[in-house]
Scaffold this motif. Structure first.
Motif, PDB file in Angstrom:
ATOM      1  N   LYS A  18       0.844  -1.199   0.000  1.00  0.00           N
ATOM      2  CA  LYS A  18       0.000   0.000   0.000  1.00  0.00           C
ATOM      3  C   LYS A  18       0.886   1.258   0.000  1.00  0.00           C
ATOM      4  CE  LYS A  18      -4.536   0.909   1.768  1.00  0.00           C
ATOM      5  NZ  LYS A  18      -5.571   0.598   2.721  1.00  0.00           N
ATOM      6  N   ALA A  19       1.927   1.213   0.846  1.00  0.00           N
ATOM      7  CA  ALA A  19       2.833   2.366   0.928  1.00  0.00           C
ATOM      8  C   ALA A  19       3.525   2.605  -0.415  1.00  0.00           C
ATOM      9  CB  ALA A  19       3.868   2.127   2.032  1.00  0.00           C
ATOM     10  N   ALA A  20       3.689   1.511  -1.179  1.00  0.00           N
ATOM     11  CA  ALA A  20       4.315   1.653  -2.510  1.00  0.00           C
ATOM     12  C   ALA A  20       3.282   2.079  -3.561  1.00  0.00           C
ATOM     13  CB  ALA A  20       4.976   0.333  -2.905  1.00  0.00           C
ATOM     14  N   GLY A  21       2.068   2.403  -3.109  1.00  0.00           N
ATOM     15  CA  GLY A  21       1.050   2.953  -4.009  1.00  0.00           C
ATOM     16  C   GLY A  21       0.194   1.919  -4.715  1.00  0.00           C
ATOM     17  N   LYS A  22       0.258   0.677  -4.238  1.00  0.00           N
ATOM     18  CA  LYS A  22      -0.542  -0.358  -4.918  1.00  0.00           C
ATOM     19  C   LYS A  22      -1.902  -0.535  -4.255  1.00  0.00           C
ATOM     20  CE  LYS A  22       3.400  -2.720  -6.782  1.00  0.00           C
ATOM     21  NZ  LYS A  22       4.501  -3.523  -6.281  1.00  0.00           N
ATOM     22  N   LYS A  23      -2.895  -0.822  -5.097  1.00  0.00           N
ATOM     23  CA  LYS A  23      -4.262  -1.025  -4.629  1.00  0.00           C
ATOM     24  C   LYS A  23      -4.472  -2.513  -4.337  1.00  0.00           C
ATOM     25  CE  LYS A  23      -7.765  -0.176  -7.398  1.00  0.00           C
ATOM     26  NZ  LYS A  23      -9.041   0.267  -7.945  1.00  0.00           N
ATOM     27  N   THR A  24      -5.241  -2.797  -3.304  1.00  0.00           N
ATOM     28  CA  THR A  24      -5.523  -4.201  -2.972  1.00  0.00           C
ATOM     29  C   THR A  24      -6.990  -4.532  -3.224  1.00  0.00           C
ATOM     30  OG1 THR A  24      -3.848  -4.153  -1.250  1.00  0.00           O
ATOM     31  CG2 THR A  24      -5.465  -5.916  -1.100  1.00  0.00           C
ATOM     32  N   GLY A  25      -7.226  -5.589  -3.977  1.00  0.00           N
ATOM     33  CA  GLY A  25      -8.581  -6.109  -4.168  1.00  0.00           C
ATOM     34  C   GLY A  25      -8.688  -7.435  -3.428  1.00  0.00           C
ATOM     35  N   PHE A  26      -9.705  -7.575  -2.604  1.00  0.00           N
ATOM     36  CA  PHE A  26      -9.802  -8.741  -1.719  1.00  0.00           C
ATOM     37  C   PHE A  26     -11.015  -9.603  -2.065  1.00  0.00           C
ATOM     38  CE2 PHE A  26     -11.015 -10.180   2.795  1.00  0.00           C
ATOM     39  CZ  PHE A  26     -10.330 -11.379   2.646  1.00  0.00           C
ATOM     40  N   ILE A  27     -10.776 -10.918  -2.113  1.00  0.00           N
ATOM     41  CA  ILE A  27     -11.831 -11.889  -2.433  1.00  0.00           C
ATOM     42  C   ILE A  27     -11.862 -12.940  -1.323  1.00  0.00           C
ATOM     43  CG2 ILE A  27     -12.621 -13.600  -4.137  1.00  0.00           C
ATOM     44  CD1 ILE A  27     -10.055 -11.132  -5.267  1.00  0.00           C
ATOM     45  N   PRO A  28     -12.744 -12.784  -0.341  1.00  0.00           N
ATOM     46  CA  PRO A  28     -12.833 -13.806   0.709  1.00  0.00           C
ATOM     47  C   PRO A  28     -13.621 -15.022   0.225  1.00  0.00           C
ATOM     48  CG  PRO A  28     -14.280 -11.931   1.239  1.00  0.00           C
ATOM     49  CD  PRO A  28     -13.638 -11.640  -0.089  1.00  0.00           C
ATOM     50  N   THR A  29     -13.133 -16.226   0.521  1.00  0.00           N
ATOM     51  CA  THR A  29     -13.834 -17.448   0.119  1.00  0.00           C
ATOM     52  C   THR A  29     -13.686 -18.516   1.211  1.00  0.00           C
ATOM     53  OG1 THR A  29     -12.101 -18.844  -0.873  1.00  0.00           O
ATOM     54  CG2 THR A  29     -12.908 -17.026  -2.226  1.00  0.00           C
ATOM     55  N   MET A  30     -14.460 -19.587   1.007  1.00  0.00           N
ATOM     56  CA  MET A  30     -14.307 -20.757   1.877  1.00  0.00           C
ATOM     57  C   MET A  30     -13.714 -21.929   1.085  1.00  0.00           C
ATOM     58  SD  MET A  30     -17.323 -20.592   4.653  1.00  0.00           S
ATOM     59  CE  MET A  30     -18.617 -21.265   3.650  1.00  0.00           C
ATOM     60  N   GLY A  31     -13.085 -21.626  -0.042  1.00  0.00           N
ATOM     61  CA  GLY A  31     -12.400 -22.666  -0.798  1.00  0.00           C
ATOM     62  C   GLY A  31     -13.352 -23.527  -1.608  1.00  0.00           C
ATOM     63  N   ALA A  32     -12.846 -24.723  -2.026  1.00  0.00           N
ATOM     64  CA  ALA A  32     -13.572 -25.569  -2.991  1.00  0.00           C
ATOM     65  C   ALA A  32     -13.954 -24.674  -4.166  1.00  0.00           C
ATOM     66  CB  ALA A  32     -14.773 -26.244  -2.360  1.00  0.00           C
TER      67      ALA A  32
END
Ligand code: AMP
Length: 280
Positions: A18-32
């Motif tokens: 983040k400090a390096a200016g990158k955006k984070t996209g998050f995908i929470p899952t339970m697998g399978a």
């Protein structure tokens, strides 16, 4: 893809990115994982984000011990699918890593009406467990963007409410439900269906399509009953088939022809509980 198992490690890594200016996209899952999940990874990659997927079968959100015990786990295949989808980071925590203080004295989230209807009514405590895990995950993973599937329509509304309640600085993107060519919504729980049961499972999609094609302004009681009957006749044990206000999930029994609606269904085939929805 980088794999993290410890909360502190992934948090440090993401704060640096983040400090390096990158955006984070998050995908929470339970697998399978299936293509529905990987479509969320693709959406985050398209936005130019570092895509972070978590796989954690969250005990706090299962109100049925049998469902938890039988939840499919295919971790090697999942890692392979994530690599192929171009996922950058996988968070694979243990229960003690997620809940170091246990789950007993968990915070209660004021979800109001949302917790009293449909999934909230039929799976008591489920949405508290969802909020607990997503809140914890978003503390560990400071995501600019959160990608969720419309497949879990009510869950999307609950998570939006959580983000408001807790003033979490993340933008929610809701991605369309991916379906098999037959129309069956992709779901990890489909793995538990026999080939024969899969054919019957399709009736959920057909029933929702029937509602979409046959809805008219006026009383909706008979239409809903026809939908329940068609699922029951296909061998389902129906929890609910409902038509609701797409914006707030108020149950609609009489439609004025203007309000935007969503049809939602939850039903068991044997001991496998399936849910689906369709905007009308
Ligand atoms: P789950 O692993 O079932 O907890 O799902 C993780 C995320 O994937 C949630 O945001 C789901 O809504 C989403 N998802 C599950 N199935 C589908 C699907 N068929 N199409 C799109 N997204 C999905």
């Amino acid at each position: 893809m980088i794999l993290f198992k410890k909360a502190a490690d992934i948090n440090n890594w993401l704060l640096k990115s983040k400090a390096a200016g990158k955006k984070t996209g998050f995908i929470p899952t339970m697998g399978a994982l299936h293509q529905g999940h990987t479509s969320l990874i693709h959406a985050s990659k398209q936005a130019g984000s570092i895509s972070v997927c978590s796989i954690f079968v969250n005990p706090a959100q299962f109100n049925d011990a049998n469902d938890f015990d039988n939840y499919p786990s295919t971790i090697e295949k999942d890692i392979d699918a994530l690599e192929k989808a171009g996922c950058d980071v996988l968070f694979l925590p243990s229960v003690s890593e997620m809940y170091p203080a246990g789950m007993e004295n968990a915070k209660n989230y004021d979800l109001g009406y949302l917790e009293t209807v449909l999934e909230g009514k039929y799976r008591p405590g489920h949405f508290q467990g969802v909020c607990l895990v997503v809140h914890r995950l978003l503390n560990i993973i400071p995501a600019n963007d959160l990608y969720l599937g419309q497949k879990d329509y009510q869950q999307c509304m609950v998570i939006k409410k959580l983000v408001e309640l807790e003033k979490i600085n993340t933008t929610i993107y809701i991605c369309p439900t991916l379906r098999e060519t037959s129309g069956l919504a992709m779901s990890s729980r489909n793995m538990r269906l026999t080939a024969e049961a899969r054919k019957h499972a399709l009736t959920i999609f057909e029933t929702l399509s029937y509602l979409k094609n046959n809805i008219k302004p006026g009383d909706l009681t008979a239409l809903k009953q026809t939908a329940i009957d068609s699922l029951t006749n296909a061998g389902f044990k129906v929890d609910y088939v409902e038509i609701a206000d797409a914006g707030n999930l108020d149950i609609i029994n009489h439609w004025n022809g203007n309000k935007k609606l969503v049809a939602v269904a939850a039903a068991f085939l044997g001991d496998v509980r399936l849910i689906d929805n369709m905007l009308l």
